[in-house]
Design a protein around this motif. Structure first.
Motif, PDB file in Angstrom:
ATOM      1  N   GLY A 177       0.676  -1.220   0.012  1.00 45.47           N
ATOM      2  CA  GLY A 177      -0.022  -0.063   0.032  1.00 45.47           C
ATOM      3  C   GLY A 177       0.847   1.343  -0.080  1.00 45.47           C
ATOM      4  N   SER A 178       0.169   2.688   0.296  1.00 44.14           N
ATOM      5  CA  SER A 178       0.941   3.829   0.180  1.00 44.14           C
ATOM      6  C   SER A 178       0.283   4.527   1.207  1.00 44.14           C
ATOM      7  N   LEU A 179       1.075   5.326   1.664  1.00 44.39           N
ATOM      8  CA  LEU A 179       0.919   6.685   2.386  1.00 44.39           C
ATOM      9  C   LEU A 179       1.491   7.804   1.995  1.00 44.39           C
ATOM     10  N   ARG A 180       1.110   8.935   2.498  1.00 48.73           N
ATOM     11  CA  ARG A 180       1.769  10.177   2.120  1.00 48.73           C
ATOM     12  C   ARG A 180       1.943  10.929   3.295  1.00 48.73           C
ATOM     13  N   ARG A 195      10.792   3.311  -4.167  1.00 44.43           N
ATOM     14  CA  ARG A 195       9.672   3.552  -3.684  1.00 44.43           C
ATOM     15  C   ARG A 195       8.999   4.625  -2.797  1.00 44.43           C
ATOM     16  N   PHE A 196      10.041   5.414  -2.589  1.00 41.81           N
ATOM     17  CA  PHE A 196       9.540   6.663  -1.587  1.00 41.81           C
ATOM     18  C   PHE A 196      10.076   7.940  -2.628  1.00 41.81           C
ATOM     19  N   THR A 197       9.330   8.626  -2.533  1.00 46.77           N
ATOM     20  CA  THR A 197       9.454  10.173  -3.146  1.00 46.77           C
ATOM     21  C   THR A 197       9.498  11.236  -2.131  1.00 46.77           C
ATOM     22  N   ASN A 210       5.363   4.268  -1.357  1.00 46.56           N
ATOM     23  CA  ASN A 210       4.549   3.435  -2.006  1.00 46.56           C
ATOM     24  C   ASN A 210       5.018   2.120  -1.878  1.00 46.56           C
ATOM     25  N   SER A 211       4.425   1.005  -2.306  1.00 49.34           N
ATOM     26  CA  SER A 211       4.760  -0.364  -2.218  1.00 49.34           C
ATOM     27  C   SER A 211       5.474  -0.607  -0.942  1.00 49.34           C
ATOM     28  N   LEU A 212       4.867  -0.253   0.252  1.00 40.64           N
ATOM     29  CA  LEU A 212       5.257  -0.213   1.495  1.00 40.64           C
ATOM     30  C   LEU A 212       5.424  -1.847   1.836  1.00 40.64           C
ATOM     31  N   VAL A 262       2.978  -0.949   8.955  1.00 33.54           N
ATOM     32  CA  VAL A 262       2.518  -1.774   7.679  1.00 33.54           C
ATOM     33  C   VAL A 262       2.473  -3.088   7.991  1.00 33.54           C
ATOM     34  N   SER A 263       1.276  -3.645   8.111  1.00 38.51           N
ATOM     35  CA  SER A 263       0.634  -5.038   8.358  1.00 38.51           C
ATOM     36  C   SER A 263      -0.565  -5.396   7.807  1.00 38.51           C
TER      37      SER A 263
END
Length: 115
Positions: free
Chosen positions: A16-19, A66-68, A83-85, A113-114
């Motif tokens: 998943g993703s988080l910002r 994966r991260f930006t 992204n792609s956690l 992340v679980s």
């Protein structure tokens, strides 16, 4: 004095993703290097990503691709798009503003992340 406030953490599934956002209280934000660190339980704090005042970026090998990291100087805000956690990304994430003569930290935001 500069205050930094992180937001956007939470629970995400693997893949998943988080910002994350880091909002600064003053315009001096624009001249500093902004770093995102993370600290997992029992581990040392590690640098995840950084962005200079000019927009140059760098990443830890573990998150590259994966991260930006980005910043909006007009809003005194920086972001970390994740992204792609993976479960190993679970940690408290902190933003840090490095002004050379001073360094400021936010209070941190938890990312878990679980499945």
């Amino acid at each position: 004095q500069v205050q930094l406030v992180e937001s956007g953490g939470g629970l995400a599934q693997p893949g998943g993703s988080l910002r994350l956002s880091c909002a600064a209280s003053g315009s001096i934000f624009r001249v500093g290097r902004l770093n995102w660190y993370r600290q997992a339980p029992g581990a040392q704090r590690e640098l995840v990503a950084a962005i200079t005042s000019g927009g140059s970026t760098s990443y830890a090998d573990a998150v590259k691709g994966r991260f930006t990291i980005s910043r909006e100087n007009a809003k005194n805000t920086a972001y970390l798009q994740m992204n792609s956690l993976k479960p190993e990304d679970t940690a408290a994430y902190y933003c840090n503003l490095d002004l050379l003569t001073a360094s400021y930290w936010g209070q941190g935001t938890q990312v878990t992340v679980s499945s």
